[in-house]
Design a protein around this motif. Structure first.
Motif, PDB file in Angstrom:
ATOM      1  N   TYR A 186       0.837  -1.204   0.000  1.00  0.00           N
ATOM      2  CA  TYR A 186       0.000   0.000   0.000  1.00  0.00           C
ATOM      3  C   TYR A 186       0.871   1.253   0.000  1.00  0.00           C
ATOM      4  CZ  TYR A 186      -3.371   3.477   1.630  1.00  0.00           C
ATOM      5  OH  TYR A 186      -4.141   4.601   1.753  1.00  0.00           O
ATOM      6  N   THR A 187       1.864   1.298   0.899  1.00  0.00           N
ATOM      7  CA  THR A 187       2.684   2.499   1.061  1.00  0.00           C
ATOM      8  C   THR A 187       3.483   2.810  -0.197  1.00  0.00           C
ATOM      9  OG1 THR A 187       2.870   2.000   3.413  1.00  0.00           O
ATOM     10  CG2 THR A 187       4.421   3.591   2.516  1.00  0.00           C
ATOM     11  N   ILE A 188       4.090   1.773  -0.798  1.00  0.00           N
ATOM     12  CA  ILE A 188       4.924   1.993  -1.979  1.00  0.00           C
ATOM     13  C   ILE A 188       4.085   2.488  -3.152  1.00  0.00           C
ATOM     14  CG2 ILE A 188       6.340   0.816  -3.698  1.00  0.00           C
ATOM     15  CD1 ILE A 188       7.440  -0.938  -1.474  1.00  0.00           C
ATOM     16  N   THR A 189       2.949   1.837  -3.402  1.00  0.00           N
ATOM     17  CA  THR A 189       2.086   2.252  -4.512  1.00  0.00           C
ATOM     18  C   THR A 189       1.542   3.650  -4.279  1.00  0.00           C
ATOM     19  OG1 THR A 189       1.423  -0.069  -4.690  1.00  0.00           O
ATOM     20  CG2 THR A 189       0.161   1.517  -5.953  1.00  0.00           C
ATOM     21  N   TYR A 190       1.141   3.921  -3.067  1.00  0.00           N
ATOM     22  CA  TYR A 190       0.599   5.227  -2.706  1.00  0.00           C
ATOM     23  C   TYR A 190       1.618   6.333  -2.966  1.00  0.00           C
ATOM     24  CZ  TYR A 190      -1.574   8.721   0.428  1.00  0.00           C
ATOM     25  OH  TYR A 190      -2.134   9.853   0.962  1.00  0.00           O
ATOM     26  N   ALA A 191       2.852   6.135  -2.492  1.00  0.00           N
ATOM     27  CA  ALA A 191       3.890   7.146  -2.662  1.00  0.00           C
ATOM     28  C   ALA A 191       4.250   7.348  -4.129  1.00  0.00           C
ATOM     29  CB  ALA A 191       5.131   6.754  -1.860  1.00  0.00           C
ATOM     30  N   ALA A 192       4.299   6.259  -4.894  1.00  0.00           N
ATOM     31  CA  ALA A 192       4.755   6.335  -6.276  1.00  0.00           C
ATOM     32  C   ALA A 192       3.774   7.051  -7.190  1.00  0.00           C
ATOM     33  CB  ALA A 192       5.029   4.934  -6.818  1.00  0.00           C
ATOM     34  N   LEU A 193       2.488   7.066  -6.845  1.00  0.00           N
ATOM     35  CA  LEU A 193       1.472   7.566  -7.772  1.00  0.00           C
ATOM     36  C   LEU A 193       0.822   8.877  -7.334  1.00  0.00           C
ATOM     37  CD1 LEU A 193      -0.291   4.207  -8.726  1.00  0.00           C
ATOM     38  CD2 LEU A 193       1.400   5.485 -10.043  1.00  0.00           C
ATOM     39  N   LEU A 194       1.261   9.479  -6.242  1.00  0.00           N
ATOM     40  CA  LEU A 194       0.624  10.710  -5.767  1.00  0.00           C
ATOM     41  C   LEU A 194       0.744  11.857  -6.770  1.00  0.00           C
ATOM     42  CD1 LEU A 194       1.526  10.727  -1.967  1.00  0.00           C
ATOM     43  CD2 LEU A 194      -0.772  10.919  -2.922  1.00  0.00           C
ATOM     44  N   ILE A 195       1.910  12.020  -7.374  1.00  0.00           N
ATOM     45  CA  ILE A 195       2.090  13.111  -8.343  1.00  0.00           C
ATOM     46  C   ILE A 195       1.190  12.896  -9.551  1.00  0.00           C
ATOM     47  CG2 ILE A 195       3.736  14.214  -9.904  1.00  0.00           C
ATOM     48  CD1 ILE A 195       5.905  13.690  -7.865  1.00  0.00           C
ATOM     49  N   THR A 196       1.154  11.666 -10.042  1.00  0.00           N
ATOM     50  CA  THR A 196       0.292  11.351 -11.186  1.00  0.00           C
ATOM     51  C   THR A 196      -1.179  11.554 -10.829  1.00  0.00           C
ATOM     52  OG1 THR A 196       1.910   9.730 -11.967  1.00  0.00           O
ATOM     53  CG2 THR A 196      -0.322   9.565 -12.852  1.00  0.00           C
ATOM     54  N   GLY A 197      -1.578  11.134  -9.627  1.00  0.00           N
ATOM     55  CA  GLY A 197      -2.956  11.326  -9.194  1.00  0.00           C
ATOM     56  C   GLY A 197      -3.335  12.793  -9.155  1.00  0.00           C
ATOM     57  N   GLY A 198      -2.414  13.634  -8.696  1.00  0.00           N
ATOM     58  CA  GLY A 198      -2.686  15.063  -8.669  1.00  0.00           C
ATOM     59  C   GLY A 198      -2.871  15.648 -10.058  1.00  0.00           C
ATOM     60  N   ARG A 199      -2.023  15.255 -10.992  1.00  0.00           N
ATOM     61  CA  ARG A 199      -2.133  15.789 -12.353  1.00  0.00           C
ATOM     62  C   ARG A 199      -3.405  15.303 -13.041  1.00  0.00           C
ATOM     63  NH1 ARG A 199      -1.095  20.403 -14.302  1.00  0.00           N
ATOM     64  NH2 ARG A 199       0.073  20.493 -16.258  1.00  0.00           N
ATOM     65  N   LEU A 200      -3.795  14.068 -12.800  1.00  0.00           N
ATOM     66  CA  LEU A 200      -5.034  13.551 -13.372  1.00  0.00           C
ATOM     67  C   LEU A 200      -6.240  14.338 -12.861  1.00  0.00           C
ATOM     68  CD1 LEU A 200      -4.384   9.693 -13.244  1.00  0.00           C
ATOM     69  CD2 LEU A 200      -4.551  11.120 -15.296  1.00  0.00           C
ATOM     70  N   GLY A 201      -6.160  14.790 -11.602  1.00  0.00           N
ATOM     71  CA  GLY A 201      -7.230  15.621 -11.066  1.00  0.00           C
ATOM     72  C   GLY A 201      -7.362  16.932 -11.817  1.00  0.00           C
ATOM     73  N   ASP A 202      -6.227  17.535 -12.195  1.00  0.00           N
ATOM     74  CA  ASP A 202      -6.269  18.759 -12.992  1.00  0.00           C
ATOM     75  C   ASP A 202      -6.849  18.507 -14.379  1.00  0.00           C
ATOM     76  OD1 ASP A 202      -5.124  20.315 -10.976  1.00  0.00           O
ATOM     77  OD2 ASP A 202      -3.086  19.856 -11.636  1.00  0.00           O
ATOM     78  N   MET A 203      -6.596  17.317 -14.921  1.00  0.00           N
ATOM     79  CA  MET A 203      -7.040  17.006 -16.275  1.00  0.00           C
ATOM     80  C   MET A 203      -8.533  16.696 -16.345  1.00  0.00           C
ATOM     81  SD  MET A 203      -3.965  14.570 -17.669  1.00  0.00           S
ATOM     82  CE  MET A 203      -4.916  14.172 -19.129  1.00  0.00           C
ATOM     83  N   TYR A 204      -8.994  15.844 -15.450  1.00  0.00           N
ATOM     84  CA  TYR A 204     -10.348  15.309 -15.560  1.00  0.00           C
ATOM     85  C   TYR A 204     -11.302  15.797 -14.477  1.00  0.00           C
ATOM     86  CZ  TYR A 204      -7.970  12.186 -18.787  1.00  0.00           C
ATOM     87  OH  TYR A 204      -7.241  11.693 -19.821  1.00  0.00           O
ATOM     88  N   GLY A 205     -10.821  16.635 -13.581  1.00  0.00           N
ATOM     89  CA  GLY A 205     -11.676  17.172 -12.535  1.00  0.00           C
ATOM     90  C   GLY A 205     -11.408  16.501 -11.199  1.00  0.00           C
ATOM     91  N   ALA A 206     -11.258  17.334 -10.163  1.00  0.00           N
ATOM     92  CA  ALA A 206     -10.924  16.802  -8.840  1.00  0.00           C
ATOM     93  C   ALA A 206     -12.041  15.924  -8.285  1.00  0.00           C
ATOM     94  CB  ALA A 206     -10.624  17.959  -7.876  1.00  0.00           C
ATOM     95  N   LYS A 207     -13.294  16.309  -8.531  1.00  0.00           N
ATOM     96  CA  LYS A 207     -14.414  15.503  -8.025  1.00  0.00           C
ATOM     97  C   LYS A 207     -14.399  14.114  -8.636  1.00  0.00           C
ATOM     98  CE  LYS A 207     -19.473  15.267  -7.857  1.00  0.00           C
ATOM     99  NZ  LYS A 207     -20.750  16.011  -8.058  1.00  0.00           N
ATOM    100  N   ARG A 208     -14.217  14.054  -9.957  1.00  0.00           N
ATOM    101  CA  ARG A 208     -14.217  12.757 -10.634  1.00  0.00           C
ATOM    102  C   ARG A 208     -13.100  11.859 -10.111  1.00  0.00           C
ATOM    103  NH1 ARG A 208     -14.319  12.711 -17.092  1.00  0.00           N
ATOM    104  NH2 ARG A 208     -16.332  13.671 -16.601  1.00  0.00           N
TER     105      ARG A 208
END
Length: 549
Positions: A65-87
């Protein structure tokens, strides 16, 4: 048309009449993500027996959980900008809740590890959206209070995890540690669909696939190396592959990512161009890493001290630590309101000083004959300081961030927080282990004269081997740090146990004190860094969004 007066960008439609309801929904989703980072550890002994998991598999159950969580936080943030934070918040919640159900149904360690990794993906998609939505929903002069409540939720999850997990494992079984996420996740999902604002901007984003691949690989390698380093004694992992090799490869890939981002800065890179040119954001990224370093740097040595030196049970140790978390819950909203009224810089510096001072008092209080009053006082001071940092830090970091890149910025901040925690646990763990190994043998030499002469060579050999490998050390409640074989005569066993316990105490306490100096130093550097924050005055008042013709 409405615009944001601080950025000049079109302002998204936000249900301004109920921002606190929006905050409550965000905190509910954030709570269940954070709860899962602490609740699982308490179930490890039972799920080990139930699934027949090896030690290595147990480590992966905890760390996938910790490794996957840490590795994808930046990508998750950028996807929020692309497709909407709510989505993205809702997608992350669906993934996390579904993965929790799969965790509860797992029949093998491999199934549980895979489901834990999927939980990490869901958490990484959800977490950055919480800060992004808060930043856009609340005007600048009210964000401090909102960030304070958001920080208090983090403290509440820290307290609730071990307590709720222990109750569920005792009353039901380990599977309910995961099933408990289902009603919370489903409730948060329904509330998110109904009440979260759908933040959209006119500008369209595209995903930097090369940057995503590079940063995910770099963070995975660095996280893996830091988490697995202590268990592999910073040596070989598989054949010629060593922990230093993994960490070095992670750093190289990270540098390649930095080069790629600079080379493609005119093509909308994964990290928004110029975000680290914002001095406050850059400084706060370092400060949040230092705060997490201090938290994990304190907890690891202290928990061992409470259980191995003071002979407390896991529950008793948790109760000793509870005042610290409760103090942080109490101070976080107050600090948020102060940040709204007077600005965040002074509140942040005071919080960091209290946080470091509390750890220093804990360091001073680690004595075998202490009545624990001074120790708890240090923990309360540390907790008050920790709570005082949450809201000012986020307010300062996100103050000048454009709303259309708020999710990316939040992802970067959370990545810094996660890497600070990983560094805190691994570096202080390695220092503690090295200090304990260096002191254990000499301590045994000084105390062995109380044993019959025929047993002295055997006892000394056992302690020196334990110190040399560091794998023979046992640090559970009331244990002495060395294993005593069952064939030792009953008449001698009490004397050996007493000698072993005394040697361990004489070794561990100075080792712990020296180790705790490190997080104090790191937090002192964070105080110096906070002095370079630009904004010192009261946040802007009035409406952030003004209608224009």
């Amino acid at each position: 048309m409405a615009v944001d007066s601080s950025t000049g960008l079109p302002a998204p439609a936000v249900p301004r009449q109920r921002p606190w309801l929006v905050l409550a929904v965000l905190c509910l989703g954030f709570f269940v993500i954070l709860l899962d980072t602490t609740i699982v550890n308490i179930a490890v002994p039972e799920l080990t027996v139930s699934l027949g998991a090896t030690l290595d598999q147990v480590l992966w159950i905890v760390n996938a959980y910790t490794i996957t969580y840490a590795a994808l936080l930046i990508t998750g943030g950028r996807l929020g900008d692309m497709y909407g934070a709510k989505r993205l918040f809702m997608i992350g919640l669906v993934l996390f809740t579904t993965a929790s159900a799969v965790c509860g149904l797992a029949q093998t360690p491999a199934q549980l590890i895979a489901a834990r990794a999927l939980q990490g993906v869901g958490g990484a998609l959800l977490t950055p959206q919480t800060l992004a939505i808060i930043t856009v929903t609340f005007p600048a002069n009210r964000r401090g209070a909102a960030y304070g409540i958001w920080g208090a939720v983090a403290g509440l999850a820290t307290v609730a995890g071990p307590a709720v997990g222990g109750w569920l494992v005792t009353s039901l079984n380990w599977r309910w540690v995961f099933y408990v996420n289902l009603p919370i996740g489903l409730a948060a999902l329904g509330l998110a669909a109904a009440f979260l604002p759908d933040l959209r901007f006119n500008r369209r984003h595209r995903l930097d696939w090369r940057g995503t691949a590079l940063v995910s690989l770099a963070l995975f390698l660095i996280s893996f190396g830091l988490i697995e380093g202590p268990s592999h004694r910073w040596g070989a992992v598989w054949g010629p592959v060593t922990i230093p090799t993994v960490l070095g490869a992670g750093v190289v890939v990270l540098l390649l990512f930095v080069w790629q981002q600079r080379a493609h800065r005119d093509r909308e890179p994964l990290v928004p161009t110029g975000i680290y040119a914002n001095r406050d954001f850059a400084v706060m990224s370092g400060v949040v890493a230092a705060i997490s370093f201090g938290m994990l740097g304190l907890f690891l040595p202290l928990v061992i001290f409470l259980q191995s030196v003071l002979s407390l049970s896991a529950l008793q140790a948790g109760l000793v630590l509870a005042p610290m978390s409760l103090a942080s819950i109490a101070s976080a909203p107050v600090a948020g309101r102060l940040a709204d009224r007077y600005g965040g810089k002074d509140a942040l510096i005071f919080g960091l000083v209290f946080w470091a001072g509390g750890i220093a008092l804990v360091l001073w209080s680690t004595r075998i004959d202490d009545d624990r009053g001074q120790l708890i006082a240090g923990l309360v001071i540390a907790g008050l300081g920790l709570g005082m940092t949450f809201a000012p830090l986020q307010s300062i970091a996100m103050r000048d961030i454009m709303p259309n890149v708020a999710s990316a910025a939040a992802g970067l901040m959370n990545t810094a927080r996660q890497l600070g925690a990983l560094l805190g646990s691994s570096v202080t763990g390695a220092l503690l282990q090295a200090q304990l190994a260096a002191r254990l043998g000499p301590a045994a030499d000084q105390n062995v004269d109380a044993l019959p002469e025929s047993f002295r060579p055997w006892v000394l050999d056992g302690f020196h081997k334990a110190a040399a490998t560091a794998k023979g050390l046992e640090v559970g409640a009331g244990q002495s740090g060395a294993h005593i074989p069952a064939d030792v005569p009953a008449s001698v066993r009490p004397a050996i146990e007493q000698i072993a316990l005394k040697a361990f105490h004489e070794s561990y306490i100075p080792a712990m004190r020296l180790t705790l100096i490190l997080p104090v130093i790191v937090l002192a550097l964070a105080v110096i860094g906070a002095l370079f924050v630009r904004h010192t005055g009261r946040p802007r008042t009035g409406e952030e969004r003004t209608p224009t013709g």
